[in-house]
Design a protein around this motif. Sequence first.
Motif, PDB file in Angstrom:
ATOM      1  N   LEU A  92       0.814  -1.214   0.000  1.00 54.14           N
ATOM      2  CA  LEU A  92       0.000   0.000   0.000  1.00 54.14           C
ATOM      3  C   LEU A  92       0.848   1.264   0.000  1.00 54.14           C
ATOM      4  N   GLY A  93       2.159   1.095   0.032  1.00 55.36           N
ATOM      5  CA  GLY A  93       3.041   2.251  -0.096  1.00 55.36           C
ATOM      6  C   GLY A  93       3.225   3.062   1.161  1.00 55.36           C
ATOM      7  N   GLU A  94       2.828   2.504   2.305  1.00 55.86           N
ATOM      8  CA  GLU A  94       2.880   3.280   3.544  1.00 55.86           C
ATOM      9  C   GLU A  94       4.180   3.088   4.323  1.00 55.86           C
ATOM     10  N   ASP A  95       5.003   2.123   3.931  1.00 54.89           N
ATOM     11  CA  ASP A  95       6.232   1.833   4.666  1.00 54.89           C
ATOM     12  C   ASP A  95       7.371   1.663   3.664  1.00 54.89           C
ATOM     13  N   ALA A  96       8.295   2.627   3.667  1.00 56.65           N
ATOM     14  CA  ALA A  96       9.392   2.625   2.679  1.00 56.65           C
ATOM     15  C   ALA A  96      10.353   1.453   2.871  1.00 56.65           C
ATOM     16  N   ARG A  97      10.243   0.725   3.994  1.00 57.44           N
ATOM     17  CA  ARG A  97      11.116  -0.437   4.215  1.00 57.44           C
ATOM     18  C   ARG A  97      10.631  -1.661   3.449  1.00 57.44           C
ATOM     19  N   LEU A  98       9.393  -1.595   2.960  1.00 53.90           N
ATOM     20  CA  LEU A  98       8.781  -2.767   2.332  1.00 53.90           C
ATOM     21  C   LEU A  98       8.778  -2.644   0.814  1.00 53.90           C
ATOM     22  N   ASN A  99       8.524  -3.773   0.159  1.00 55.95           N
ATOM     23  CA  ASN A  99       8.483  -3.801  -1.293  1.00 55.95           C
ATOM     24  C   ASN A  99       7.460  -4.841  -1.730  1.00 55.95           C
ATOM     25  N   ILE A 100       7.415  -5.104  -3.035  1.00 55.35           N
ATOM     26  CA  ILE A 100       6.386  -5.986  -3.583  1.00 55.35           C
ATOM     27  C   ILE A 100       7.009  -7.346  -3.883  1.00 55.35           C
ATOM     28  N   GLY A 101       6.709  -8.330  -3.068  1.00 53.19           N
ATOM     29  CA  GLY A 101       7.247  -9.672  -3.282  1.00 53.19           C
ATOM     30  C   GLY A 101       6.540 -10.364  -4.432  1.00 53.19           C
ATOM     31  N   PRO A 102       7.238 -11.254  -5.148  1.00 50.62           N
ATOM     32  CA  PRO A 102       6.663 -11.879  -6.347  1.00 50.62           C
ATOM     33  C   PRO A 102       5.451 -12.755  -6.066  1.00 50.62           C
ATOM     34  N   LYS A 103       5.325 -13.270  -4.828  1.00 49.80           N
ATOM     35  CA  LYS A 103       4.134 -14.034  -4.456  1.00 49.80           C
ATOM     36  C   LYS A 103       3.277 -13.280  -3.439  1.00 49.80           C
ATOM     37  N   GLY A 104       3.714 -12.071  -3.070  1.00 53.74           N
ATOM     38  CA  GLY A 104       2.957 -11.326  -2.073  1.00 53.74           C
ATOM     39  C   GLY A 104       2.797 -12.129  -0.799  1.00 53.74           C
ATOM     40  N   PHE A 105       1.556 -12.219  -0.319  1.00 54.50           N
ATOM     41  CA  PHE A 105       1.253 -13.009   0.880  1.00 54.50           C
ATOM     42  C   PHE A 105       0.536 -14.307   0.508  1.00 54.50           C
ATOM     43  N   THR A 106       0.762 -14.803  -0.716  1.00 52.86           N
ATOM     44  CA  THR A 106       0.000 -15.966  -1.180  1.00 52.86           C
ATOM     45  C   THR A 106       0.815 -17.251  -1.212  1.00 52.86           C
ATOM     46  N   GLY A 107       2.119 -17.171  -0.931  1.00 52.87           N
ATOM     47  CA  GLY A 107       2.948 -18.371  -0.973  1.00 52.87           C
ATOM     48  C   GLY A 107       4.397 -18.016  -0.700  1.00 52.87           C
ATOM     49  N   GLU A 108       5.272 -19.022  -0.732  1.00 46.74           N
ATOM     50  CA  GLU A 108       6.673 -18.840  -0.332  1.00 46.74           C
ATOM     51  C   GLU A 108       7.661 -18.945  -1.484  1.00 46.74           C
ATOM     52  N   LYS A 109       7.203 -19.390  -2.654  1.00 44.68           N
ATOM     53  CA  LYS A 109       8.128 -19.634  -3.754  1.00 44.68           C
ATOM     54  C   LYS A 109       8.866 -18.358  -4.146  1.00 44.68           C
ATOM     55  N   TYR A 110      10.088 -18.509  -4.553  1.00 45.27           N
ATOM     56  CA  TYR A 110      11.001 -17.441  -4.980  1.00 45.27           C
ATOM     57  C   TYR A 110      11.661 -16.721  -3.811  1.00 45.27           C
ATOM     58  N   GLY A 111      11.051 -16.705  -2.630  1.00 46.80           N
ATOM     59  CA  GLY A 111      11.661 -16.014  -1.506  1.00 46.80           C
ATOM     60  C   GLY A 111      11.850 -14.540  -1.813  1.00 46.80           C
ATOM     61  N   GLY A 112      12.523 -13.863  -0.911  1.00 42.48           N
ATOM     62  CA  GLY A 112      12.872 -12.479  -1.187  1.00 42.48           C
ATOM     63  C   GLY A 112      11.709 -11.515  -1.143  1.00 42.48           C
ATOM     64  N   SER A 113      12.060 -10.269  -0.935  1.00 46.82           N
ATOM     65  CA  SER A 113      11.065  -9.221  -0.843  1.00 46.82           C
ATOM     66  C   SER A 113      10.857  -8.548  -2.180  1.00 46.82           C
TER      67      SER A 113
END
Length: 768
Positions: free
Chosen positions: A335-356
């Motif tokens: 939602l763009g409210e926290d500059a420490r965060l980013n868009i993960g390739p699976k978001g909150f839907t799974g673990e594949k690929y890892g990484g933020s």
Amino acid sequence: MNQDYIIPDNWSILEEGFDAARVEASESLFSLGNGAMGQRANFEENYSGSSFQGSYIAGVYYPDKTKVGWWKNGYPEYFAKVLNAPNWIGVNVYINGEELDLNTCKEIRYFRRELNMKEGWYERSFTAILPNEVEVAVKVIRFLSLKRNELGAINFEIELKNTDANVIFEPYLDSGITNEDANWEEKFWETLSVKSVEEQAFVTAKTLKTEFHATAFMQSSLFKNGKVLNAAFEEKVHEDKISFTYSSEVKKGDKIALHKFGGYVTDMNHKRENLIAAAQAVLEGAVSAGFETLLQEQKDAWAGIWEMADIAIEGDVKAQQGIRFNIFQLNQTYLGEDARLNIGPKGFTGEKYGGSTYWDTEAYCIPFYMATKNHEVARNLLTYRYNHLDKAIENAKKLGFSNGAALYPMVTMNGEESHNEWEITFEEIHRNGAMVVAIKRYVEYTGDFSYVPEKGLEVMIAIARFWQQRANYSTKKDKFVILGVTGPNEYENNVNNNWYTNYIAKWCIDYCLASLEKVEREYDSDFKRIIEKTDLKEEELARWKEVSEKMYFPYSEEYKVFLQQDSFLDKEIIPVSELSRAQRPINQKWSWDRILRSCYIKQADVLQGFYFFEEHFSKEELEKHFDFYEPLTVHESSLSPCVHSIQAAALGRMDQAYQFYLRTSRLDLDDYNNEVKEGCHITSMAGTWMSIVEGFGGMRVIDGKLSFNPRIPEGWDSYSFKLNFRNQILKISVAPQKTSFSLEGTEPLEILVNGKPVAVMPSVLLTV
């Protein structure tokens, strides 16, 4: 198409009828998130069938030790894992002593799920007969609050259909969880404390190695026929689990419900010693508001998001459902409210690929967030990379680069490279270019050049240094070449002179040189600071210019196209249309050796360059390259159909553009690549948005002005979208015979429509 059980609907994702084989796919598709945390659509009650359990906290990760057969200098020591967090949604249910478990029920007479995207909640309802012959109707509603982003809420309601019975609810917290994708089967969490205060429970745990501290919490209330039931409860405490047991005698026809509030507080936002106090404050606010008030807050919050972000399509329900699912998941993820965060390739839907974050953020996501939110959100995403610049320089140094050259990671959580497939870690270096493309797009769209002297130019200099060092001079060609790379097409590894990589390398150097001149001219103090900080000398700039001016680009005189790489025409060129469907997807049917020797392309490669730098090429050149490369493309990357859709639309091939759009928008809903159970493809969803806005709408920024060349797929009555362009909200509505523009703001906005200038006045509908 591999599945078609999702029922078409304008605003909801719907599934009817229970099929155990679909459970894991639906756990992905019906996932919830609020930017700060998220979870797969696991059942609250116990399910003994096959399930992929997953709850996630944004920014919390674990460095899982790299698992490779042999080690190479420069390999990352770990793979950054998105962590399955302690489970707060669990509610065991027993009826007359029999556990409610859909895998063991004698009969499931009715089953339905709904993910209501308009209002941001998930509902599951079913009627089942337990092994002890008790028939129950169950309805569960769950959501993760956007307004209170550490809070989630569950309403678990049971109606007895054929008999009176004893009903036991056992809500629990459990930190004894594992990751689906652990390399060494390690536990990633250590439970520190399990506590309760009256009806509140708290499990505090820390991640091993990274030492993130999180407290999962819960509080529950019982209701019978809508009225509070002051039921006694029994507490059970284990090493990493706590549960409360509520027992009640319930008559046939009565409805008994458990309201459970839960979630996470972490030391990213609170002092470690205050975690339980912070959790108590969240719970007190939730209980005081109550479930219905919280649900109304949720509906209001999502209404605000949709007001700006919606794309409305009339006349094609599947297309409408697809784009709204994509927009919904993007907003659930970030939602763009926290500059420490980013868009993960699976978001909150799974673990594949890892990484933020991957290069997907810069290549595909920034335009969506820039246009549907305020420009600060896009600036935050750029700042995220600026904050990781020192780590990017460190990454390059590990590979032998010097003098402040930077290589941004393929996969990261904290700026360090954490991807450990050699052909990607060492060779897929084109990702560096996307960082600079994102800065260019931001400056063009927002008109805010100030980011460049403040932060962006330092990033550009470090990347230009990398490209100058990575290229080497070929005396045979009298050109600079870039050897041993993997381009966007990951079905070719260790190739020489990937055209896209060479092109973006040259462009990065040129753009950096032009930006240096502008900053020197207009931001003198910033220029001096940057030159001093980077120790940039004229002789180094001369080396950059030499590499740029003499960069080699492979070209075929026979086909009159740029070649994907030097030896591309050594391959047997057989179009995908001649490939048997039984052989697809080739990444699941063929050996890697066979794939690498084939002419088949995973995603846009040369055409990725034509997408980024469209203004550098004529329409005729695009057409020639599209006709050569698209027939060889298997589109087995989620990032592939959107680029091809945009380019097909630019060529006026609307049937093809529409087919690519449908594929990208329903990639997960229809599970084109037979992998949705691992999670949804979040970052490609931003590409789906671009397919409509840039593809069908033909939106570009030309000389600081919005430009449109609108088209509409056959069969659509209309489509509309909004853009936040330089703090003015422009709504575009496209129908077969006309395009309308309306402007929210106080100043007129001059735009281009089909190449002609048009002035849009505030609050006046303009039809072209």
